[in-house]
Write an enzyme that holds these catalytic residues in place. Sequence first.
Site, PDB file in Angstrom:
ATOM      1  N   ASP A   1      -2.998  -8.862   3.197  1.00 15.51           N
ATOM      2  CA  ASP A   1      -3.909  -7.887   2.593  1.00 15.51           C
ATOM      3  C   ASP A   1      -4.583  -7.121   3.721  1.00 15.51           C
ATOM      4  OD1 ASP A   1      -5.453  -6.409   0.943  1.00 15.51           O
ATOM      5  OD2 ASP A   1      -6.607  -8.070   0.112  1.00 15.51           O
ATOM      6  N   ALA A   2      -3.847  -6.125   4.228  1.00  8.09           N
ATOM      7  CA  ALA A   2      -4.272  -5.406   5.425  1.00  8.09           C
ATOM      8  C   ALA A   2      -4.630  -3.952   5.148  1.00  8.09           C
ATOM      9  CB  ALA A   2      -3.164  -5.460   6.481  1.00  8.09           C
ATOM     10  N   LYS A   3      -4.151  -3.421   4.017  1.00  4.30           N
ATOM     11  CA  LYS A   3      -4.431  -2.045   3.600  1.00  4.30           C
ATOM     12  C   LYS A   3      -4.184  -1.044   4.736  1.00  4.30           C
ATOM     13  CE  LYS A   3      -7.676  -3.632   0.083  1.00  4.30           C
ATOM     14  NZ  LYS A   3      -7.644  -5.075   0.420  1.00  4.30           N
ATOM     15  N   ARG A   4      -3.029  -1.179   5.355  1.00  2.00           N
ATOM     16  CA  ARG A   4      -2.658  -0.259   6.419  1.00  2.00           C
ATOM     17  C   ARG A   4      -2.126   1.049   5.827  1.00  2.00           C
ATOM     18  NH1 ARG A   4      -5.269  -3.877   8.896  1.00  2.00           N
ATOM     19  NH2 ARG A   4      -4.591  -4.690  10.893  1.00  2.00           N
TER      20      ARG A   4
END
Length: 272
Positions: free
Chosen positions: A91-94
């Site tokens: 869950d890094a939302k890159r």
Amino acid sequence: MNKADLIAQIKQKSSFLCVGLDTDLEKIPAHLLELEDPIFEFNKAIIDATAEFAVAYKPNIAFYEALGPKGWASLKKTLDYIPKEIFTIADAKRGDIGNTSKLYAKAFFEQIDFDSITVAPYMGRDSVEPFLEFEDKWVILLALTSNVGSQDFQLLTDKNETPLFKNVLRTSQNWGNEDNLMYVVGATRGEKIGEVRKEVPDHFFLVPGVGAQGGSLEEVAEYGMTKDCGLLVNSSRGIIYASNGKDFAEKAQKAARSLQKEMAALIEKYMG
């Protein structure tokens, strides 16, 4: 992990539970702080307690990045400890310009070996496609989130009265397919899940917001479930922080088992 493997695990466990490993040094039981790597020891105990009920684990990368190199080491150890048949989500939302996204993809898919990563779609096709180039890896695109600020942009309509989140769904289907592209859809939006499902009838959803944020598991299944389930419902605080005492793993197991039982009933109801 490919789609068939994920579906097989859902059916085997009668579960679509994703456990969020949002592990915070300020919230984990105090006795763990005496250990060399309290973050990993906490995660290890949670995984041992919940693996029979969970089909996915989702570490929120911010909780590890904030600790510097030690945090990255704890993350890698955690990922290596998760059973290989269980789906893993960074869950890094890159999401950045193409050459930068390519490096983010290499970092999370090659160096750390996650099965999937959450990606922000704001910068468009060339910021997302590098993540889609890896075999049996997944992009989980932010579509309709449950935070208050989501209304600032996601619900804005164009001249045809189409909200932005629907344009994201319609456009992004040309970038990937149901075998490598999922969508984040917040559980607190009720009927909005049904609107998203109409746009993407066969894609998996990652659904946060059940439990501590007030989302209804029944509503999520009613509006979002498909013949293959099509759902990964995340619970973080409600499971991992069910207790802050020495019985934290036991309480986490109890919370995970309770959710799995609800999910099994919903699978029977909507999938037969």
